[in-house]
Design a protein around this motif. Structure first.
Motif, PDB file in Angstrom:
ATOM      1  N   ALA A 178     -16.913   4.768   4.931  1.00 59.14           N
ATOM      2  CA  ALA A 178     -17.737   4.513   3.736  1.00 59.14           C
ATOM      3  C   ALA A 178     -18.852   3.518   4.083  1.00 59.14           C
ATOM      4  N   GLU A 179     -18.483   2.467   4.796  1.00 61.08           N
ATOM      5  CA  GLU A 179     -19.482   1.457   5.173  1.00 61.08           C
ATOM      6  C   GLU A 179     -20.542   2.078   6.084  1.00 61.08           C
TER       7      GLU A 179
ATOM      8  N   LEU B  70     -29.212   1.599  -4.013  1.00 59.41           N
ATOM      9  CA  LEU B  70     -29.424   2.690  -3.052  1.00 59.41           C
ATOM     10  C   LEU B  70     -29.988   2.191  -1.719  1.00 59.41           C
ATOM     11  N   ALA B  71     -31.063   2.831  -1.240  1.00 60.08           N
ATOM     12  CA  ALA B  71     -31.545   2.543   0.119  1.00 60.08           C
ATOM     13  C   ALA B  71     -32.026   1.102   0.286  1.00 60.08           C
TER      14      ALA B  71
ATOM     15  N   MET C 158       0.837  -1.217   0.000  1.00 59.66           N
ATOM     16  CA  MET C 158       0.000   0.000   0.000  1.00 59.66           C
ATOM     17  C   MET C 158       0.870   1.266   0.000  1.00 59.66           C
ATOM     18  N   ARG C 159       0.386   2.295  -0.653  1.00 55.10           N
ATOM     19  CA  ARG C 159       1.167   3.540  -0.693  1.00 55.10           C
ATOM     20  C   ARG C 159       1.142   4.212   0.679  1.00 55.10           C
TER      21      ARG C 159
ATOM     22  N   TYR D 256     -29.068  -2.777   1.116  1.00 55.77           N
ATOM     23  CA  TYR D 256     -28.655  -3.518   2.313  1.00 55.77           C
ATOM     24  C   TYR D 256     -29.716  -4.555   2.699  1.00 55.77           C
ATOM     25  N   GLN D 257     -30.951  -4.084   2.817  1.00 53.62           N
ATOM     26  CA  GLN D 257     -32.051  -4.968   3.184  1.00 53.62           C
ATOM     27  C   GLN D 257     -32.211  -6.096   2.160  1.00 53.62           C
TER      28      GLN D 257
ATOM     29  N   ARG E 284      -1.985   2.939  -8.361  1.00 56.44           N
ATOM     30  CA  ARG E 284      -1.685   2.829  -6.936  1.00 56.44           C
ATOM     31  C   ARG E 284      -0.495   1.928  -6.650  1.00 56.44           C
TER      32      ARG E 284
ATOM     33  N   ALA F 183     -11.501   3.298  10.016  1.00 53.85           N
ATOM     34  CA  ALA F 183     -11.346   3.093   8.573  1.00 53.85           C
ATOM     35  C   ALA F 183     -12.601   2.478   7.974  1.00 53.85           C
TER      36      ALA F 183
ATOM     37  N   PHE G  15     -27.563   5.430   4.915  1.00 48.79           N
ATOM     38  CA  PHE G  15     -28.478   5.695   3.801  1.00 48.79           C
ATOM     39  C   PHE G  15     -29.291   4.460   3.387  1.00 48.79           C
ATOM     40  N   SER G  16     -29.316   3.437   4.225  1.00 50.61           N
ATOM     41  CA  SER G  16     -29.997   2.185   3.885  1.00 50.61           C
ATOM     42  C   SER G  16     -31.263   1.980   4.705  1.00 50.61           C
ATOM     43  N   ARG G  17     -32.232   1.324   4.089  1.00 45.94           N
ATOM     44  CA  ARG G  17     -33.401   0.867   4.849  1.00 45.94           C
ATOM     45  C   ARG G  17     -32.976  -0.233   5.798  1.00 45.94           C
ATOM     46  N   GLU G  18     -33.688  -0.363   6.915  1.00 43.18           N
ATOM     47  CA  GLU G  18     -33.369  -1.377   7.923  1.00 43.18           C
ATOM     48  C   GLU G  18     -33.636  -2.779   7.382  1.00 43.18           C
ATOM     49  N   TYR G  19     -32.837  -3.722   7.869  1.00 46.27           N
ATOM     50  CA  TYR G  19     -33.097  -5.135   7.583  1.00 46.27           C
ATOM     51  C   TYR G  19     -33.729  -5.760   8.821  1.00 46.27           C
TER      52      TYR G  19
ATOM     53  N   GLU H   6     -19.663  -1.279  -0.092  1.00 40.01           N
ATOM     54  CA  GLU H   6     -18.919  -1.364   1.179  1.00 40.01           C
ATOM     55  C   GLU H   6     -19.718  -2.040   2.289  1.00 40.01           C
ATOM     56  N   HIS H   7     -21.039  -1.863   2.291  1.00 36.33           N
ATOM     57  CA  HIS H   7     -21.843  -2.391   3.385  1.00 36.33           C
ATOM     58  C   HIS H   7     -22.376  -3.800   3.133  1.00 36.33           C
TER      59      HIS H   7
ATOM     60  N   GLN I 219     -22.905   4.163   4.047  1.00 36.30           N
ATOM     61  CA  GLN I 219     -23.804   3.274   3.297  1.00 36.30           C
ATOM     62  C   GLN I 219     -24.943   2.798   4.195  1.00 36.30           C
ATOM     63  N   LYS I 220     -24.603   2.412   5.415  1.00 41.07           N
ATOM     64  CA  LYS I 220     -25.646   1.902   6.319  1.00 41.07           C
ATOM     65  C   LYS I 220     -26.610   3.015   6.722  1.00 41.07           C
TER      66      LYS I 220
ATOM     67  N   ASP J 206     -30.383 -14.637   2.973  1.00 42.46           N
ATOM     68  CA  ASP J 206     -31.238 -15.502   3.803  1.00 42.46           C
ATOM     69  C   ASP J 206     -31.826 -16.629   2.958  1.00 42.46           C
TER      70      ASP J 206
ATOM     71  N   GLU K  88      -1.997  13.200  -2.909  1.00 42.43           N
ATOM     72  CA  GLU K  88      -2.517  12.949  -4.263  1.00 42.43           C
ATOM     73  C   GLU K  88      -4.007  13.241  -4.376  1.00 42.43           C
TER      74      GLU K  88
ATOM     75  N   SER L 226     -34.795  -9.372  10.447  1.00 40.25           N
ATOM     76  CA  SER L 226     -34.537 -10.795  10.177  1.00 40.25           C
ATOM     77  C   SER L 226     -35.830 -11.611  10.076  1.00 40.25           C
TER      78      SER L 226
END
Ligand SMILES: [Zn+2]
Lengths: 86, 272
Positions: free
Chosen positions: A65-66, B141-142, A1-2, B145-146, B239, A62, A72-76, B173-174, A69-70, B153, A10, A78
């Motif tokens: 980003a993840e 998008l939204a 890795m740089r 994930y779900q 890189r 680190a 901006f996501s709808r809930e899951y 990423e998620h 993403q979460k 599943d 950069e 189970s």
């Protein structure tokens, strides 16, 4: 890795430009808002989401980003199969 | 560098795109069946589409030295129409012996509805019955994930499904870690607007090491860039990453994954 310093130098101008875009967009929303055009409830929610996102950027770690993403996501849920009767 | 685009919709692209891709090192591609931008009105609309995917596109690609493979299904968007979906699923076996068919795909979810899940499960039955590999579309998008969790599943609950014969596309990423942890192959889609950029895809390769990871352009009729995989190759090189790591993702991995399908008759370029 740089090396971290190299990655930073950069990408500095690019990140700077992206932040300016964000700042200018928020200014635009603010200007229109203070001219009397208030945000709708949905838009308020989106605006709050952006604020949360910006706070995530200021956190350590680190995995920003993840985490964005979460955010901006709808809930899951189970138990979705029971909910859908599937 | 020779590369394979494992997810691109060439029926929506021009012949000039084939020429450009060939010049950029594309030696093979796989084209999953998808939404045409409008809902087809009958099973015959799909029959014609599958004819295009199994006969017309391979010939068009061959003119530029590109080997063309395909996947068949009714996509998640049109799966909202369950009765039409069942007619299409019943018709698909007519095409499974065509020489470029690798399996069933891109099946998945779009808005994560009950009908979509029902049709997804029926596609799984079709794949199991005919011993086919599976290529999966995850929502955007939204809903991603779900929807990805719901798809995992359904796949993991069926012991007849072998994760090493399933490719889950459009990971970000998620969702990437869970897909890989459960033993599936994961495809990163490089889209200019809503999805992953070459930079972020390179980050995921650096983080996960390239094992069972693929990259595709998902070029179609919408805003997309069919040459996105070469952009990723360039970013990896810029890189200073090992060429072997990049080649693994854009060439070796697609070959390893597709080789599990009896119809994958890929011939490597002679580089003597
Ligand atoms: Zn697609």
């Amino acid at each position: 890795m740089r090396p971290a310093s190299q990655i930073l130098s950069e990408s500095f101008l690019e990140v700077r430009a992206k932040l300016l875009e964000v700042a200018a967009t928020l200014d635009r929303i603010e200007r229109s808002g203070s001219a009397g055009d208030a945000l709708s409830a949905d838009a308020e929610e989106q605006r709050a989401q952006l604020d949360t996102a910006i706070r995530i950027l200021l956190d350590n770690g680190a995995d920003r980003a993840e985490r964005l993403q979460k955010l901006f996501s709808r809930e899951y849920e189970s138990n979705w199969r029971q909910e859908m009767d599937l | 560098m020779d590369y394979i685009d494992p997810h691109i919709h060439m029926v929506s692209r021009t012949t000039d795109d084939y020429a450009t891709l060939a010049r950029m090192g594309c030696v093979a591609m796989s084209e999953p069946a998808f939404w045409a931008g409008f809902d087809r009105r009958s099973v015959d609309g799909f029959r014609d589409y599958f004819h295009q995917l199994t006969e017309i596109e391979p010939n068009r690609a061959a003119q530029y030295g590109i080997q063309h493979f395909t996947w068949l299904c009714i996509n998640a968007k049109e799966a909202e129409n369950v009765s039409l979906s069942r007619e299409v699923i019943a018709m698909i076996p007519e095409f499974l012996d065509c020489p470029n068919v690798l399996g069933i795909g891109e099946i998945g979810l779009n808005k994560n509805t009950r009908n979509e899940a029902t049709v997804f499960l029926e596609h799984l039955e079709l794949a199991i019955k005919h011993d086919q590999q599976i290529l999966i579309h995850t929502p955007h998008l939204a809903d991603k994930y779900q929807g990805t969790r719901m798809i995992l599943d359904m796949l993991c609950d069926d012991s007849r499904i072998d994760p090493s014969r399933v490719l889950v596309d459009h990971v970000e990423e998620h969702t990437v870690a869970e897909v890989l942890d459960r033993g599936f192959w994961a495809g990163m889609t490089l889209y200019p607007v809503t999805k992953c950029t070459p930079d972020r895809a390179a980050d995921m390769i650096e983080k996960f090491g390239g094992e069972r990871l693929l990259a595709n352009s998902a070029g179609d009729w919408g805003p997309s860039k069919p040459t996105a995989v070469p952009d990723l190759i360039f970013e990896m090189r810029r890189r200073g990453n090992d060429e072997s790591l990049t080649r693994k993702v854009v060439y070796d991995n697609p070959i390893a994954f597709f080789s599990q399908s009896k119809n994958f008759s890929f011939k490597e370029r002679d580089v003597k």
